[in-house]
Write an enzyme that holds these catalytic residues in place. Structure first.
Site, PDB file in Angstrom:
ATOM      1  N   ASP A   9       0.761  -1.091  -0.118  1.00 25.18           N
ATOM      2  CA  ASP A   9      -0.075  -0.065   0.000  1.00 25.18           C
ATOM      3  C   ASP A   9       0.893   1.174   0.014  1.00 25.18           C
ATOM      4  O   ASP A   9       2.014   0.945   0.360  1.00 25.18           O
ATOM      5  CB  ASP A   9      -0.919  -0.060   1.145  1.00 25.18           C
ATOM      6  CG  ASP A   9      -1.758   1.305   1.619  1.00 25.18           C
ATOM      7  OD1 ASP A   9      -2.136   1.646   0.491  1.00 25.18           O
ATOM      8  OD2 ASP A   9      -1.471   1.589   2.793  1.00 25.18           O
ATOM      9  N   ASP A  11       0.060   5.164   0.624  1.00 28.49           N
ATOM     10  CA  ASP A  11      -0.367   6.053   1.376  1.00 28.49           C
ATOM     11  C   ASP A  11      -0.446   5.539   3.037  1.00 28.49           C
ATOM     12  O   ASP A  11      -1.256   4.519   3.369  1.00 28.49           O
ATOM     13  CB  ASP A  11      -1.609   6.641   1.237  1.00 28.49           C
ATOM     14  CG  ASP A  11      -1.477   7.510   0.042  1.00 28.49           C
ATOM     15  OD1 ASP A  11      -0.396   7.859  -0.473  1.00 28.49           O
ATOM     16  OD2 ASP A  11      -2.680   7.949  -0.645  1.00 28.49           O
TER      17      ASP A  11
HETATM   18 MG   LIG Z   1      -3.021   3.259   3.165  1.00 29.78          MG
END
Ligand SMILES: [Mg+2]
Ligand SMILES: [Zn+2]
Length: 188
Positions: A9, A11
């Site tokens: 992932d 962010d």
């Molecule tokens: Mg995230």
């Protein structure tokens, strides 16, 4: 032979989650990110970024702008000796305002679309692969594709870890991506 991958992932996992990042100047890489990617590469993993970017459907960011952000991110990672094989993003959201992105889709995490595309593009063995993220949707993605799930406590992770997620358990909950990389290498 197909390869094992670590799906990251973006962010809250690789960089700070600043909420709808749309300026290169607002990229805040966590200090352990590049080394973590380098270690995973050295251990034989390909590293793939999978990120929900509803900012595109919401009109806060264009695909071109996102490409520029990923190019900048990639420059920093490459300069530090790391390699990301590919960046996949979901530009959709059912409540978006920008056609053709304002729709439900099969790629917004926890749906499996981005990972399935990567597995086909890059010949990845998902059963030997890992997903690392700061939200339960990332754990859900791992479950949807039969990969191992690591939740990190950066970004939303500290709060997420306190919530019970119906039907979901992470295989590990660790403080950050650096520790996650070490855990993955030890458990692969
Ligand atoms: Mg995230
Ligand atoms: Zn999508």
């Amino acid at each position: 032979m197909s390869r094992a991958a670590v799906f990251l992932d973006r962010d809250g996992t690789m960089i700070e989650d600043v909420g709808y990042l749309n300026r290169i100047d607002d990229i805040r890489m966590f200090p352990w990110t590049v080394e973590a990617i380098r270690s995973l590469n050295r251990a034989g993993f390909i590293v793939v970024v999978v990120t929900n970017q509803s900012a595109i459907a919401r009109g806060y960011l264009t695909e071109k702008g996102l490409a520029e952000i990923h190019a900048e991110l990639d420059d920093v990672i490459t300069s530090g000796g790391g390699k990301v094989a590919a960046y996949y993003y979901c530009p959709h959201h059912p409540e978006g305002t920008v056609a053709p992105f304002a729709t439900s889709c099969g790629c917004r995490k926890p749906a499996a679309g981005m990972v399935e595309r990567a597995a086909a593009d890059l010949d990845i063995d998902l059963t030997r692969s890992f997903v690392v993220g700061d939200k339960w949707v990332d754990v859900g993605l791992a479950r949807a594709v039969g990969a191992t799930a690591v939740l990190v406590r950066t970004g939303y992770g500290a709060d997420e870890a306190k919530l019970a997620a119906p039907g979901l358990t992470a295989d590990a909950i660790l403080d950050d991506l650096g520790l996650a990389a070490n855990w993955i290498i030890l458990n692969s």
